[in-house]
Design a protein around this motif. Structure first.
Motif, PDB file in Angstrom:
ATOM      1  N   GLU A   2      -8.468 102.026  73.248  1.00 20.70           N
ATOM      2  CA  GLU A   2      -8.844 100.695  73.749  1.00 20.70           C
ATOM      3  C   GLU A   2      -8.345  99.606  72.803  1.00 20.70           C
ATOM      4  O   GLU A   2      -7.886  98.555  73.242  1.00 20.70           O
ATOM      5  CB  GLU A   2     -10.360 100.584  73.900  1.00 20.70           C
ATOM      6  CG  GLU A   2     -10.911 101.404  75.051  1.00 20.70           C
ATOM      7  CD  GLU A   2     -12.415 101.338  75.108  1.00 20.70           C
ATOM      8  OE1 GLU A   2     -12.928 100.394  75.741  1.00 20.70           O
ATOM      9  OE2 GLU A   2     -13.065 102.222  74.518  1.00 20.70           O
ATOM     10  N   TYR A   3      -8.436  99.860  71.502  1.00 18.87           N
ATOM     11  CA  TYR A   3      -7.935  98.884  70.526  1.00 18.87           C
ATOM     12  C   TYR A   3      -6.415  98.768  70.602  1.00 18.87           C
ATOM     13  O   TYR A   3      -5.862  97.683  70.507  1.00 18.87           O
ATOM     14  CB  TYR A   3      -8.372  99.265  69.110  1.00 18.87           C
ATOM     15  CG  TYR A   3      -9.802  98.904  68.818  1.00 18.87           C
ATOM     16  CD1 TYR A   3     -10.169  97.587  68.577  1.00 18.87           C
ATOM     17  CD2 TYR A   3     -10.796  99.872  68.784  1.00 18.87           C
ATOM     18  CE1 TYR A   3     -11.484  97.244  68.311  1.00 18.87           C
ATOM     19  CE2 TYR A   3     -12.108  99.549  68.517  1.00 18.87           C
ATOM     20  CZ  TYR A   3     -12.445  98.224  68.283  1.00 18.87           C
ATOM     21  OH  TYR A   3     -13.756  97.889  68.015  1.00 18.87           O
ATOM     22  N   GLU A   4      -5.738  99.896  70.788  1.00 19.55           N
ATOM     23  CA  GLU A   4      -4.282  99.870  70.904  1.00 19.55           C
ATOM     24  C   GLU A   4      -3.855  99.093  72.142  1.00 19.55           C
ATOM     25  O   GLU A   4      -2.925  98.295  72.096  1.00 19.55           O
ATOM     26  CB  GLU A   4      -3.735 101.291  70.941  1.00 19.55           C
ATOM     27  CG  GLU A   4      -3.847 102.005  69.605  1.00 19.55           C
ATOM     28  CD  GLU A   4      -3.527 103.489  69.694  1.00 19.55           C
ATOM     29  OE1 GLU A   4      -2.995 103.937  70.726  1.00 19.55           O
ATOM     30  OE2 GLU A   4      -3.836 104.185  68.716  1.00 19.55           O
ATOM     31  N   LYS A   5      -4.557  99.311  73.241  1.00 14.62           N
ATOM     32  CA  LYS A   5      -4.240  98.593  74.479  1.00 14.62           C
ATOM     33  C   LYS A   5      -4.481  97.088  74.312  1.00 14.62           C
ATOM     34  O   LYS A   5      -3.771  96.274  74.885  1.00 14.62           O
ATOM     35  CB  LYS A   5      -5.101  99.140  75.617  1.00 14.62           C
ATOM     36  CG  LYS A   5      -4.786  98.560  76.961  1.00 14.62           C
ATOM     37  CD  LYS A   5      -5.637  99.192  78.042  1.00 14.62           C
ATOM     38  CE  LYS A   5      -5.359  98.532  79.381  1.00 14.62           C
ATOM     39  NZ  LYS A   5      -6.269  99.003  80.426  1.00 14.62           N
ATOM     40  N   ALA A   6      -5.478  96.721  73.503  1.00 16.80           N
ATOM     41  CA  ALA A   6      -5.807  95.312  73.274  1.00 16.80           C
ATOM     42  C   ALA A   6      -4.796  94.626  72.366  1.00 16.80           C
ATOM     43  O   ALA A   6      -4.794  93.404  72.263  1.00 16.80           O
ATOM     44  CB  ALA A   6      -7.201  95.196  72.682  1.00 16.80           C
ATOM     45  N   GLY A   7      -3.969  95.409  71.684  1.00 16.85           N
ATOM     46  CA  GLY A   7      -2.907  94.806  70.883  1.00 16.85           C
ATOM     47  C   GLY A   7      -3.007  94.960  69.384  1.00 16.85           C
ATOM     48  O   GLY A   7      -2.326  94.256  68.649  1.00 16.85           O
ATOM     49  N   GLN A   8      -3.856  95.880  68.899  1.00 19.49           N
ATOM     50  CA  GLN A   8      -3.933  96.066  67.453  1.00 19.49           C
ATOM     51  C   GLN A   8      -2.573  96.446  66.900  1.00 19.49           C
ATOM     52  O   GLN A   8      -1.774  97.073  67.584  1.00 19.49           O
ATOM     53  CB  GLN A   8      -4.950  97.140  67.081  1.00 19.49           C
ATOM     54  CG  GLN A   8      -4.412  98.555  67.214  1.00 19.49           C
ATOM     55  CD  GLN A   8      -5.331  99.587  66.595  1.00 19.49           C
ATOM     56  OE1 GLN A   8      -6.483  99.326  66.348  1.00 19.49           O
ATOM     57  NE2 GLN A   8      -4.820 100.752  66.360  1.00 19.49           N
ATOM     58  N   ALA A   9      -2.290  96.041  65.669  1.00 21.00           N
ATOM     59  CA  ALA A   9      -1.009  96.333  65.053  1.00 21.00           C
ATOM     60  C   ALA A   9      -0.910  97.837  64.769  1.00 21.00           C
ATOM     61  O   ALA A   9       0.016  98.490  65.195  1.00 21.00           O
ATOM     62  CB  ALA A   9      -0.834  95.526  63.779  1.00 21.00           C
ATOM     63  N   TRP A  10      -1.856  98.381  64.046  1.00 24.43           N
ATOM     64  CA  TRP A  10      -1.983  99.815  63.829  1.00 24.43           C
ATOM     65  C   TRP A  10      -3.274 100.081  63.097  1.00 24.43           C
ATOM     66  O   TRP A  10      -3.917  99.176  62.605  1.00 24.43           O
ATOM     67  CB  TRP A  10      -0.790 100.427  63.093  1.00 24.43           C
ATOM     68  CG  TRP A  10      -0.591  99.949  61.687  1.00 24.43           C
ATOM     69  CD1 TRP A  10      -1.277 100.343  60.585  1.00 24.43           C
ATOM     70  CD2 TRP A  10       0.355  98.997  61.227  1.00 24.43           C
ATOM     71  NE1 TRP A  10      -0.821  99.690  59.482  1.00 24.43           N
ATOM     72  CE2 TRP A  10       0.177  98.859  59.847  1.00 24.43           C
ATOM     73  CE3 TRP A  10       1.337  98.234  61.860  1.00 24.43           C
ATOM     74  CZ2 TRP A  10       0.944  97.992  59.086  1.00 24.43           C
ATOM     75  CZ3 TRP A  10       2.086  97.377  61.086  1.00 24.43           C
ATOM     76  CH2 TRP A  10       1.894  97.267  59.727  1.00 24.43           C
ATOM     77  N   SER A  11      -3.647 101.354  63.026  1.00 27.12           N
ATOM     78  CA  SER A  11      -4.872 101.682  62.309  1.00 27.12           C
ATOM     79  C   SER A  11      -4.520 102.448  61.044  1.00 27.12           C
ATOM     80  O   SER A  11      -3.535 103.168  61.004  1.00 27.12           O
ATOM     81  CB  SER A  11      -5.804 102.521  63.191  1.00 27.12           C
ATOM     82  OG  SER A  11      -5.193 103.722  63.560  1.00 27.12           O
ATOM     83  N   PHE A  12      -5.304 102.230  60.021  1.00 21.88           N
ATOM     84  CA  PHE A  12      -5.108 102.946  58.759  1.00 21.88           C
ATOM     85  C   PHE A  12      -6.402 102.927  57.980  1.00 21.88           C
ATOM     86  O   PHE A  12      -7.319 102.173  58.305  1.00 21.88           O
ATOM     87  CB  PHE A  12      -3.953 102.368  57.948  1.00 21.88           C
ATOM     88  CG  PHE A  12      -4.060 100.889  57.657  1.00 21.88           C
ATOM     89  CD1 PHE A  12      -4.755 100.423  56.561  1.00 21.88           C
ATOM     90  CD2 PHE A  12      -3.441  99.972  58.481  1.00 21.88           C
ATOM     91  CE1 PHE A  12      -4.838  99.074  56.292  1.00 21.88           C
ATOM     92  CE2 PHE A  12      -3.515  98.616  58.219  1.00 21.88           C
ATOM     93  CZ  PHE A  12      -4.212  98.170  57.119  1.00 21.88           C
ATOM     94  N   PRO A  13      -6.503 103.748  56.924  1.00 22.32           N
ATOM     95  CA  PRO A  13      -7.751 103.810  56.151  1.00 22.32           C
ATOM     96  C   PRO A  13      -8.109 102.472  55.531  1.00 22.32           C
ATOM     97  O   PRO A  13      -7.239 101.711  55.120  1.00 22.32           O
ATOM     98  CB  PRO A  13      -7.442 104.841  55.067  1.00 22.32           C
ATOM     99  CG  PRO A  13      -6.296 105.634  55.581  1.00 22.32           C
ATOM    100  CD  PRO A  13      -5.519 104.702  56.458  1.00 22.32           C
TER     101      PRO A  13
END
Length: 77
Positions: free
Chosen positions: A49-60
């Motif tokens: 859901e966050y990726e679809k909303a446009g987050q750049a990327w996830s990391f620690p």
């Protein structure tokens, strides 16, 4: 602006600093939002859901301090 959303680490804390709708609004305004992997699970939001909303990327969250970043967290009462 770079905005980071870390996973909450306090016991029994299930909130998240920003919902996918908030991520979408901020990215539309030109901000880059980084969400820690599984940060929204306790609140019912998946990484997809966050990726679809446009987050750049996830990391620690440890890496948030490597870059100048505004960090949004929830706060206890």
């Amino acid at each position: 602006m770079y905005i980071g959303i870390p996973k909450e680490t306090r016991p029994f804390e299930f909130r998240v600093g920003l919902s996918p709708a908030g991520v979408e609004m901020l990215t539309q305004k030109g901000h880059k939002v980084f969400v820690e992997h599984e940060a929204g699970l306790g609140a019912g939001f998946s990484d997809a859901e966050y990726e679809k909303a446009g987050q750049a990327w996830s990391f620690p969250a440890k890496k948030f301090s490597a870059v100048r970043i505004c960090c949004l967290r929830s706060r206890g009462p």
